[in-house]
Design a protein around this motif. Structure first.
Motif, mmCIF file in Angstrom:
data_model
loop_
_atom_site.group_PDB
_atom_site.id
_atom_site.type_symbol
_atom_site.label_atom_id
_atom_site.label_comp_id
_atom_site.label_asym_id
_atom_site.label_seq_id
_atom_site.Cartn_x
_atom_site.Cartn_y
_atom_site.Cartn_z
ATOM 1 N N LEU A 230 60.015 -3.081 -22.442
ATOM 2 C CA LEU A 230 59.180 -1.906 -23.226
ATOM 3 C C LEU A 230 57.776 -1.683 -23.734
ATOM 4 C CD1 LEU A 230 61.445 -0.139 -24.360
ATOM 5 C CD2 LEU A 230 62.915 -2.747 -23.837
ATOM 6 N N ASP A 231 57.140 -3.499 -24.701
ATOM 7 C CA ASP A 231 55.958 -3.297 -24.769
ATOM 8 C C ASP A 231 54.774 -3.456 -23.546
ATOM 9 O OD1 ASP A 231 56.606 -2.847 -27.462
ATOM 10 O OD2 ASP A 231 56.643 -5.296 -27.799
ATOM 11 N N TRP A 232 55.606 -4.014 -21.868
ATOM 12 C CA TRP A 232 54.281 -4.359 -21.688
ATOM 13 C C TRP A 232 54.577 -3.265 -20.413
ATOM 14 C CZ3 TRP A 232 54.215 -10.293 -21.258
ATOM 15 C CH2 TRP A 232 52.962 -10.828 -22.106
ATOM 16 N N GLY A 233 56.420 -2.806 -19.959
ATOM 17 C CA GLY A 233 56.526 -1.694 -19.418
ATOM 18 C C GLY A 233 56.774 -2.641 -17.904
ATOM 19 N N LEU A 234 57.151 -3.767 -17.866
ATOM 20 C CA LEU A 234 57.313 -4.948 -16.650
ATOM 21 C C LEU A 234 58.951 -4.965 -16.153
ATOM 22 C CD1 LEU A 234 54.385 -8.194 -17.563
ATOM 23 C CD2 LEU A 234 54.239 -5.628 -16.547
ATOM 24 N N ALA B 138 57.993 -0.500 -9.187
ATOM 25 C CA ALA B 138 56.752 -1.080 -8.848
ATOM 26 C C ALA B 138 56.088 -0.724 -7.713
ATOM 27 C CB ALA B 138 57.008 -2.413 -8.944
ATOM 28 N N GLY B 139 57.477 -0.516 -6.587
ATOM 29 C CA GLY B 139 56.343 -0.974 -5.145
ATOM 30 C C GLY B 139 55.476 -2.069 -4.330
ATOM 31 N N ASP B 140 54.407 -2.006 -3.867
ATOM 32 C CA ASP B 140 54.173 -3.203 -3.902
ATOM 33 C C ASP B 140 53.824 -3.995 -4.749
ATOM 34 O OD1 ASP B 140 54.039 -2.187 -1.843
ATOM 35 O OD2 ASP B 140 51.899 -1.421 -1.398
ATOM 36 N N ASN B 141 53.751 -3.992 -6.230
ATOM 37 C CA ASN B 141 53.980 -4.566 -7.483
ATOM 38 C C ASN B 141 54.867 -5.222 -8.002
ATOM 39 O OD1 ASN B 141 50.395 -3.803 -7.229
ATOM 40 N ND2 ASN B 141 50.948 -2.008 -8.334
ATOM 41 N N LYS B 142 55.016 -6.584 -7.021
ATOM 42 C CA LYS B 142 56.706 -6.715 -7.412
ATOM 43 C C LYS B 142 56.262 -7.178 -8.779
ATOM 44 C CE LYS B 142 60.051 -9.964 -4.926
ATOM 45 N NZ LYS B 142 60.486 -10.690 -3.663
ATOM 46 N N PHE B 143 57.300 -7.102 -9.390
ATOM 47 C CA PHE B 143 58.420 -7.856 -10.396
ATOM 48 C C PHE B 143 57.584 -6.923 -11.387
ATOM 49 C CE2 PHE B 143 59.303 -11.138 -8.049
ATOM 50 C CZ PHE B 143 60.947 -10.707 -8.083
ATOM 51 N N SER C 275 42.650 -6.410 -12.234
ATOM 52 C CA SER C 275 42.508 -6.484 -10.528
ATOM 53 C C SER C 275 42.804 -6.605 -9.719
ATOM 54 C CB SER C 275 41.158 -6.912 -10.799
ATOM 55 O OG SER C 275 40.887 -8.311 -10.925
ATOM 56 N N SER C 276 43.848 -8.437 -10.559
ATOM 57 C CA SER C 276 44.963 -8.840 -9.701
ATOM 58 C C SER C 276 46.206 -9.438 -10.780
ATOM 59 C CB SER C 276 44.491 -10.652 -9.843
ATOM 60 O OG SER C 276 45.151 -11.686 -9.206
ATOM 61 N N ASN C 277 47.369 -9.073 -9.642
ATOM 62 C CA ASN C 277 48.809 -9.343 -10.250
ATOM 63 C C ASN C 277 49.171 -10.777 -10.900
ATOM 64 O OD1 ASN C 277 48.728 -6.529 -9.553
ATOM 65 N ND2 ASN C 277 50.182 -7.364 -7.310
ATOM 66 N N TRP C 278 48.322 -11.497 -10.578
ATOM 67 C CA TRP C 278 48.077 -13.100 -11.281
ATOM 68 C C TRP C 278 48.121 -12.762 -12.352
ATOM 69 C CZ3 TRP C 278 51.326 -16.288 -8.767
ATOM 70 C CH2 TRP C 278 51.868 -16.628 -7.474
ATOM 71 N N PHE C 279 47.127 -11.839 -13.347
ATOM 72 C CA PHE C 279 47.519 -11.655 -14.421
ATOM 73 C C PHE C 279 48.385 -11.771 -15.373
ATOM 74 C CE2 PHE C 279 42.709 -10.044 -14.102
ATOM 75 C CZ PHE C 279 42.438 -11.403 -13.763
ATOM 76 N N TYR C 280 48.887 -10.557 -14.085
ATOM 77 C CA TYR C 280 50.623 -10.797 -15.790
ATOM 78 C C TYR C 280 51.719 -11.239 -14.730
ATOM 79 C CZ TYR C 280 48.338 -6.154 -14.829
ATOM 80 O OH TYR C 280 47.713 -4.549 -15.358
#
Length: 288
Positions: free
Chosen positions: A140-144, A149-154, A162-167
């Motif tokens: 809910l708070d982050w919407g993950l 999500a498509g290419d942005n897995k999880f 800029s980087s998915n690794w931040f998430y």
């Protein structure tokens, strides 16, 4: 009670990570109000052991603020979800504090901690509260963990940083620190570390967790800013290049120039010519 906006509940969320500061303030006031000699203390635990109910009330205050805000949001919108569900999340903190206080109040009645029934109530309440809060953080708070999500897995369809690794780092970090109490109870009850030392370690880590949480909470707020209780325009939280100024201003003037990931139309803006700092018009009709 007043209307609750984003800034109100965002600030109250910060207070929920400062519970230790609230209880330390109670100890500070109690110590100097009840000690005859400020240069020495005959019983440093007096303000903890004799004022457990007061400390419990103080510890519940931040969660109560958010709980009341959620109820006010429900009153204004009549939406059970997410407001009632969010209120239920904060109510779990009350049970954690209550059972923690009862455990400490009756700690001398039993030979060992494992014989104290309130220990198991405390652990159960903490487990429910942490699972509830962590799920709410991520979904809910982050919407993950968006199904689209498509290419942005999880993650989600749109990401700002800029980087998915931040998430991915934030997901793991939030999980570990949300359940930091497990390590705390284990080490303290097995007498591996003193309770005050453990609090000194975990309190700054909770502030760090909230610091990381703020970035992704604010990002998700911007990506959903055309919904209820949101701003009316997308505002990037990522750095932009100066050369993008004209394009951004044109997008803001066009009816469908700015959209969010839910494909909702933002508030229409009146199309007026804008001038850049160099005096160049951004209106297509004024191009020479």
């Amino acid at each position: 009670m007043f209307y609750v906006g984003f800034a109100d509940f965002w600030m109250a969320d910060q207070l929920n990570s400062l519970v230790t500061a609230f209880t330390d303030l109670q100890y500070f006031i109690c110590f100097y109000a009840t000690t005859d000699s400020w240069s020495s203390a005959s019983n440093a635990n007096y303000c903890v052991e004799k004022f457990i109910p007061i400390r419990a009330v103080v510890a519940c205050l931040p969660a109560w603020f958010r709980f009341a805000q959620c109820l006010r949001r429900y009153r204004d919108t009549k939406e059970v979800f997410p407001h009632f569900a969010n209120a239920a999340k904060y109510s779990t903190s009350f049970f954690v504090v209550i059972f923690t206080s009862l455990y400490h109040m009756h700690s001398t009645d039993y030979k060992s901690a494992t014989e104290n029934p309130f220990l198991y109530f405390w652990i159960t309440a903490s487990l429910i509260s942490s699972c509830y809060a962590y799920t709410w953080d991520i979904k809910l708070d982050w919407g993950l963990f968006d199904s689209k999500a498509g290419d942005n897995k999880f993650l989600r369809e749109e990401v700002v940083y800029s980087s998915n690794w931040f998430y991915y780092f934030a997901i793991v970090e939030d999980l570990i620190l949300r359940f930091g109490w497990v390590l705390s109870i284990s080490l303290i009850e097995m007498s591996y570390i003193h309770a005050d030392i453990m609090v000194t370690i975990l309190a700054p880590l909770e502030v760090f967790r909230r610091f990381i949480w703020n970035y992704f909470r604010l990002e998700n707020e911007h990506l959903n800013n055309c919904g209820k209780f949101r701003a009316v325009r997308d505002i990037s939280v990522a750095p932009i290049d100066c050369s993008d100024q004209i394009i951004i201003l044109r997008m803001m003037d066009e009816v469908d120039g700015v959209t969010n990931r839910h494909k909702k139309r933002c508030v229409k803006t009146k199309k007026n010519p804008r001038l850049t700092l160099d005096g160049e018009s951004t209106d297509d009709n004024m191009d020479n």
